[in-house]
Design an enzyme around this catalytic site. Structure first.
Site, PDB file in Angstrom:
ATOM      1  N   HIS A  91       3.040  14.117   1.395  1.00 45.61           N
ATOM      2  CA  HIS A  91       2.586  15.472   1.055  1.00 45.61           C
ATOM      3  C   HIS A  91       3.685  16.413   1.543  1.00 45.61           C
ATOM      4  O   HIS A  91       4.315  16.140   2.570  1.00 45.61           O
ATOM      5  CB  HIS A  91       1.274  15.802   1.778  1.00 45.61           C
ATOM      6  CG  HIS A  91       0.122  14.930   1.369  1.00 45.61           C
ATOM      7  ND1 HIS A  91      -0.509  15.036   0.151  1.00 45.61           N
ATOM      8  CD2 HIS A  91      -0.508  13.916   2.005  1.00 45.61           C
ATOM      9  CE1 HIS A  91      -1.477  14.146   0.059  1.00 45.61           C
ATOM     10  NE2 HIS A  91      -1.493  13.433   1.175  1.00 45.61           N
ATOM     11  N   ASP A 100       0.534   2.560   3.695  1.00 42.27           N
ATOM     12  CA  ASP A 100      -0.245   3.712   3.253  1.00 42.27           C
ATOM     13  C   ASP A 100       0.676   4.932   3.116  1.00 42.27           C
ATOM     14  O   ASP A 100       0.305   6.045   3.488  1.00 42.27           O
ATOM     15  CB  ASP A 100      -1.403   4.001   4.211  1.00 42.27           C
ATOM     16  CG  ASP A 100      -2.450   4.906   3.574  1.00 42.27           C
ATOM     17  OD1 ASP A 100      -2.320   5.221   2.372  1.00 42.27           O
ATOM     18  OD2 ASP A 100      -3.393   5.301   4.292  1.00 42.27           O
ATOM     19  N   HIS A 130      -6.237  -0.417   5.524  1.00 48.46           N
ATOM     20  CA  HIS A 130      -6.085   0.343   6.779  1.00 48.46           C
ATOM     21  C   HIS A 130      -7.242   0.250   7.769  1.00 48.46           C
ATOM     22  O   HIS A 130      -7.983   1.197   7.958  1.00 48.46           O
ATOM     23  CB  HIS A 130      -5.707   1.803   6.520  1.00 48.46           C
ATOM     24  CG  HIS A 130      -6.439   2.527   5.409  1.00 48.46           C
ATOM     25  ND1 HIS A 130      -7.798   2.497   5.265  1.00 48.46           N
ATOM     26  CD2 HIS A 130      -5.970   3.299   4.405  1.00 48.46           C
ATOM     27  CE1 HIS A 130      -8.128   3.236   4.228  1.00 48.46           C
ATOM     28  NE2 HIS A 130      -7.037   3.715   3.682  1.00 48.46           N
ATOM     29  N   HIS A 137       1.547   5.206  -2.123  1.00 50.82           N
ATOM     30  CA  HIS A 137       1.084   6.225  -3.065  1.00 50.82           C
ATOM     31  C   HIS A 137       2.320   6.971  -3.559  1.00 50.82           C
ATOM     32  O   HIS A 137       2.830   7.843  -2.865  1.00 50.82           O
ATOM     33  CB  HIS A 137       0.154   7.219  -2.368  1.00 50.82           C
ATOM     34  CG  HIS A 137      -1.085   6.602  -1.780  1.00 50.82           C
ATOM     35  ND1 HIS A 137      -2.262   6.514  -2.470  1.00 50.82           N
ATOM     36  CD2 HIS A 137      -1.330   6.037  -0.570  1.00 50.82           C
ATOM     37  CE1 HIS A 137      -3.190   5.933  -1.704  1.00 50.82           C
ATOM     38  NE2 HIS A 137      -2.643   5.629  -0.545  1.00 50.82           N
ATOM     39  N   PHE A 138       2.807   6.607  -4.740  1.00 51.62           N
ATOM     40  CA  PHE A 138       4.049   7.213  -5.222  1.00 51.62           C
ATOM     41  C   PHE A 138       3.834   8.442  -6.114  1.00 51.62           C
ATOM     42  O   PHE A 138       4.789   9.018  -6.618  1.00 51.62           O
ATOM     43  CB  PHE A 138       4.931   6.164  -5.912  1.00 51.62           C
ATOM     44  CG  PHE A 138       5.718   5.308  -4.938  1.00 51.62           C
ATOM     45  CD1 PHE A 138       5.774   5.626  -3.582  1.00 51.62           C
ATOM     46  CD2 PHE A 138       6.401   4.175  -5.373  1.00 51.62           C
ATOM     47  CE1 PHE A 138       6.510   4.851  -2.671  1.00 51.62           C
ATOM     48  CE2 PHE A 138       7.139   3.396  -4.483  1.00 51.62           C
ATOM     49  CZ  PHE A 138       7.191   3.727  -3.141  1.00 51.62           C
ATOM     50  N   ARG A 139       2.583   8.853  -6.315  1.00 53.95           N
ATOM     51  CA  ARG A 139       2.267  10.184  -6.901  1.00 53.95           C
ATOM     52  C   ARG A 139       2.727  10.396  -8.338  1.00 53.95           C
ATOM     53  O   ARG A 139       2.776  11.544  -8.802  1.00 53.95           O
ATOM     54  CB  ARG A 139       2.873  11.310  -6.044  1.00 53.95           C
ATOM     55  CG  ARG A 139       2.656  11.215  -4.547  1.00 53.95           C
ATOM     56  CD  ARG A 139       1.206  11.280  -4.193  1.00 53.95           C
ATOM     57  NE  ARG A 139       1.000  11.446  -2.756  1.00 53.95           N
ATOM     58  CZ  ARG A 139      -0.139  11.110  -2.153  1.00 53.95           C
ATOM     59  NH1 ARG A 139      -1.148  10.594  -2.835  1.00 53.95           N
ATOM     60  NH2 ARG A 139      -0.281  11.299  -0.869  1.00 53.95           N
ATOM     61  N   HIS A 170       0.837  -1.208   0.000  1.00 56.56           N
ATOM     62  CA  HIS A 170       0.000   0.000   0.000  1.00 56.56           C
ATOM     63  C   HIS A 170       0.874   1.262   0.000  1.00 56.56           C
ATOM     64  O   HIS A 170       1.196   1.805   1.057  1.00 56.56           O
ATOM     65  CB  HIS A 170      -0.910  -0.015   1.237  1.00 56.56           C
ATOM     66  CG  HIS A 170      -1.969   1.051   1.245  1.00 56.56           C
ATOM     67  ND1 HIS A 170      -3.123   0.940   1.996  1.00 56.56           N
ATOM     68  CD2 HIS A 170      -2.056   2.246   0.611  1.00 56.56           C
ATOM     69  CE1 HIS A 170      -3.870   2.031   1.831  1.00 56.56           C
ATOM     70  NE2 HIS A 170      -3.238   2.842   0.997  1.00 56.56           N
ATOM     71  N   ASN A 215      -4.629   6.429  -7.062  1.00 53.84           N
ATOM     72  CA  ASN A 215      -5.160   7.800  -6.976  1.00 53.84           C
ATOM     73  C   ASN A 215      -4.137   8.847  -7.399  1.00 53.84           C
ATOM     74  O   ASN A 215      -3.913   9.837  -6.711  1.00 53.84           O
ATOM     75  CB  ASN A 215      -5.674   8.094  -5.557  1.00 53.84           C
ATOM     76  CG  ASN A 215      -4.583   7.993  -4.499  1.00 53.84           C
ATOM     77  OD1 ASN A 215      -3.585   7.302  -4.689  1.00 53.84           O
ATOM     78  ND2 ASN A 215      -4.770   8.666  -3.382  1.00 53.84           N
TER      79      ASN A 215
HETATM   80  C1  NCD Z   1      -3.884   8.853   0.924  1.00 52.83           C
HETATM   81  C2  NCD Z   1      -3.208   9.747  -0.094  1.00 52.83           C
HETATM   82  O1  NCD Z   1      -2.824  10.877   0.249  1.00 52.83           O
HETATM   83  O2  NCD Z   1      -3.052   9.325  -1.240  1.00 52.83           O
HETATM   84  N1  NCD Z   1      -4.108   9.602   2.112  1.00 52.83           N
HETATM   85  C3  NCD Z   1      -4.295   9.112   3.344  1.00 52.83           C
HETATM   86  O3  NCD Z   1      -4.539   9.894   4.259  1.00 52.83           O
HETATM   87  N2  NCD Z   1      -4.214   7.828   3.599  1.00 52.83           N
HETATM   88  C4  NCD Z   1      -5.129   8.297   0.332  1.00 52.83           C
HETATM   89  C5  NCD Z   1      -5.751   7.148   1.092  1.00 52.83           C
HETATM   90  O4  NCD Z   1      -5.150   6.084   1.241  1.00 52.83           O
HETATM   91  O5  NCD Z   1      -6.879   7.281   1.526  1.00 52.83           O
HETATM   92 ZN    ZN Z   2      -7.199   4.971   2.001  1.00 53.21          ZN
HETATM   93 ZN    ZN Z   3      -3.788   4.760   0.927  1.00 56.23          ZN
END
Ligand code: NCD
Ligand code: ZN
Ligand code: ZN
Length: 393
Positions: free
Chosen positions: A261, A257, A186, A20-22, A18, A52
Site C-alpha cells: 500500500h 503476504d 498466515h 498480492h500484486f494488485r 502468498h 483480491n
Molecule cells: C492483504 C491485502 O492488502 O491484500 N492485507 C493484509 O493485511 N494482509 C489482504 C490479506 O491477506 O488479508
Molecule cells: Zn489474509
Molecule cells: Zn494476504
C-alpha cells in the site's frame, strides 16, 4: 558462460505462495512487473498471486484477464489463487486445473471477497477438487478489528486470538468432514498452531503458513511502525511471536503476504489506513540471516519456502535443487552484511517494515529456469520471461 561462484552459497529459488500484486485494478501500488522484479531481487523465482484484485479473480473471464497481464509482464514464474464467492462454486471447480489453489476469505480484508455463511463454505469445500488446496484467511471480523493505535491493552491481546480460533475451528471441522485438503494462511498465534497440530494428529489434511512479518515483528513493532505496521492478522504479542518459533515443526510454509500500500494510503488516519506490508523482497534475506545467526537450520527454511510449497500446491518442475527440476537458483554471499533500506525496495510503494535491519547474506545472482535473470543488483530478465506454473493436482 562461466559463472564465478567462489565463496558463494547455492540455494534453490524461493517460492512465495502468498503475494498480492494488485494487477489489475490497483497498479499504482504494484503491478506484475514491479512485483515480480521485487521478487527476483529477493531470490523468489516463483510466486502465487492472491485473488483480491479489482476485479477479483473470481470468474473464468477475470482469471483469463489476469493470466494475460502476467504473461506480458512477469519476470518470475507464477500461478494464481481463484477467489471464492458465495455463488461461484461450480465455476471454481471447473477452473481448478488452471490455478494453484482456491482462496476463501472467512473474514474481510483488502478487497471485496468474503464468504462467511456455512452453506457456501461447505459447498466450496465439497465441490472444489479435494486434493487441491483451499487456502483460508481464517480470521473473523472480531479478530481483524484493531482496538486503537495507542497499542494493545489486555483486552486486545486476548480477544483476537479467541475469535481467530472460531473461524479456524470451523474451517478445520468442515475440512475433516469433507476429507479435503486445507491450507491455513498466515497463522499468528500459539492457539492456532495447537489447533492445527491437533487436527493433523487426527488425520485432517491441513497445512499452514506463517509470514516473516509475524516471525520477526510483534506488537511492540506495531507501536513503533504505527499505520505501517497495520496488517491482517495484526502483529501479535511477544509470547505468540515466540510460539511461532517454538511450534516451527507444525508450520508447513512461509509465505510473505506481500501486500503493498502506498505511503499516502498508510499515512491516513488509522481507521482508514489499509492493512498490509511488503515482503516478497525481504523474505529470503531475513530467513537466511536467521539461519546464519543459528536461530534455525537453513534446511528447515528451504523445506518451508521451496519443498513444501511445491508439494502442497502440486507445482510440476519446482521444489528444491533436484534432478529433473527447473534450474531456479540463487547465489548468495554468506559473509557480506548489509542494512535493509526503503531505497532498495522495488515494490512501487517503496517501503518495508524492516528498514534499518542488518542482515548477513547478499544475493549475487538469480537464475530462473537456467537463465540468469538478476545479477549484482541489475535486471537481465525481460518482462514476460516468467512462465505460468503447471500443476500435478
Ligand atoms: C492483504 C491485502 O492488502 O491484500 N492485507 C493484509 O493485511 N494482509 C489482504 C490479506 O491477506 O488479508
Ligand atoms: Zn489474509
Ligand atoms: Zn494476504
Amino acid at each position: 558462460q562461466i559463472i564465478e561462484a567462489n565463496g558463494l552459497m547455492v540455494l534453490p529459488g524461493f517460492i512465495d505462495s502468498h503475494v498480492h500484486f494488485r494487477d489489475p485494478g490497483s497498479t499504482y501500488k504494484e503491478d506484475f512487473l514491479s512485483g515480480t522484479q521485487a521478487a527476483l531481487a529477493g531470490g523468489v523465482t516463483t510466486i502465487l498471486d492472491m485473488p483480491n484484485t479489482q476485479p477479483p479473480t473470481d470468474s473464468r473471464a477475470h482469471l483469463q484477464e489476469k493470466m494475460a497481464i502476467a504473461a506480458a509482464k512477469a519476470v518470475v514464474d507464477y500461478g494464481f489463487y481463484f477467489g471464492a464467492t458465495d455463488t461461484n462454486i461450480e465455476e471454481a471447480a471447473a477452473l481448478a486445473d488452471q490455478v494453484a489453489a482456491m482462496k476463501l476469505y472467512m473474514g474481510s480484508s483488502t478487497g471485496s471477497l468474503l464468504v462467511t455463511e456455512f452453506s457456501p463454505i461447505y459447498r466450496h469445500f465439497s465441490t472444489f477438487p479435494l486434493d487441491k488446496p483451499i487456502a483460508v484467511h481464517a480470521e473473523d471480523e472480531q479478530s481483524l478489528k484493531y482496538f486503537g493505535s495507542q497499542g494493545s491493552t489486555e483486552h486486545n491481546r486476548t480477544r483476537p486470538p479467541l475469535s481467530a480460533q472460531i473461524a479456524l475451528s470451523r474451517a478445520l471441522a468442515i475440512a475433516e468432514k469433507t476429507g479435503r485438503v486445507l491450507h491455513i494462511a498466515h497463522t499468528t498465534t500459539q492457539r492456532e498452531l495447537e489447533l492445527i497440530q491437533e487436527a493433523k494428529h487426527k488425520g485432517v489434511r491441513v497445512t499452514c503458513e506463517v509470514t516473516p512479518l509475524h516471525l520477526f515483528l510483534n506488537e511492540e513493532d506495531q507501536r513503533r511502525l504505527g499505520n505501517f505496521g497495520k496488517v491482517n492478522p495484526p502483529l501479535r504479542s511477544k509470547s505468540d511471536q515466540a510460539a511461532l518459533w517454538r511450534y516451527f515443526d507444525v508450520i508447513d510454509t512461509i509465505g510473505t503476504d506481500h501486500a503493498p500500500h502506498t505511503k499516502e494510503e498508510k499515512n491516513q488516519p488509522y481507521e482508514k489506513a489499509p492493512s498490509g506490508m511488503t515482503g516478497v523482497q525481504t523474505m529470503l534475506p531475513l530467513l537466511f540471516n536467521a539461519a546464519q545467526e543459528g536461530r534455525v537450520e537453513l534446511s528447515e527454511i528451504i523445506k518451508r519456502c521451496v519443498v513444501n510449497p511445491a508439494r502442497i500446491f502440486g507445482l510440476k518442475n519446482k521444489g528444491a535443487l533436484e534432478v529433473g527440476k527447473d534450474a531456479d537458483i540463487v547465489l548468495i554471499d554468506p559473509r557480506q552484511e548489509y542494512e535493509i533500506t526503503n531505497e532498495q525496495i522495488l515494490s512501487k510503494c517503496g517501503w518495508t517494515p524492516f528498514a534499518g535491519t542488518r542482515v548477513r547474506g547478499k544475493l549475487r545472482q538469480v537464475f530462473v529456469r537456467g537463465t540468469l535473470a538478476f545479477a549484482h543488483d541489475t535486471y537481465l530478465a525481460q518482462p514476460g520471461s516468467g512462465a505460468p506454473l503447471q500443476y500435478k493436482i
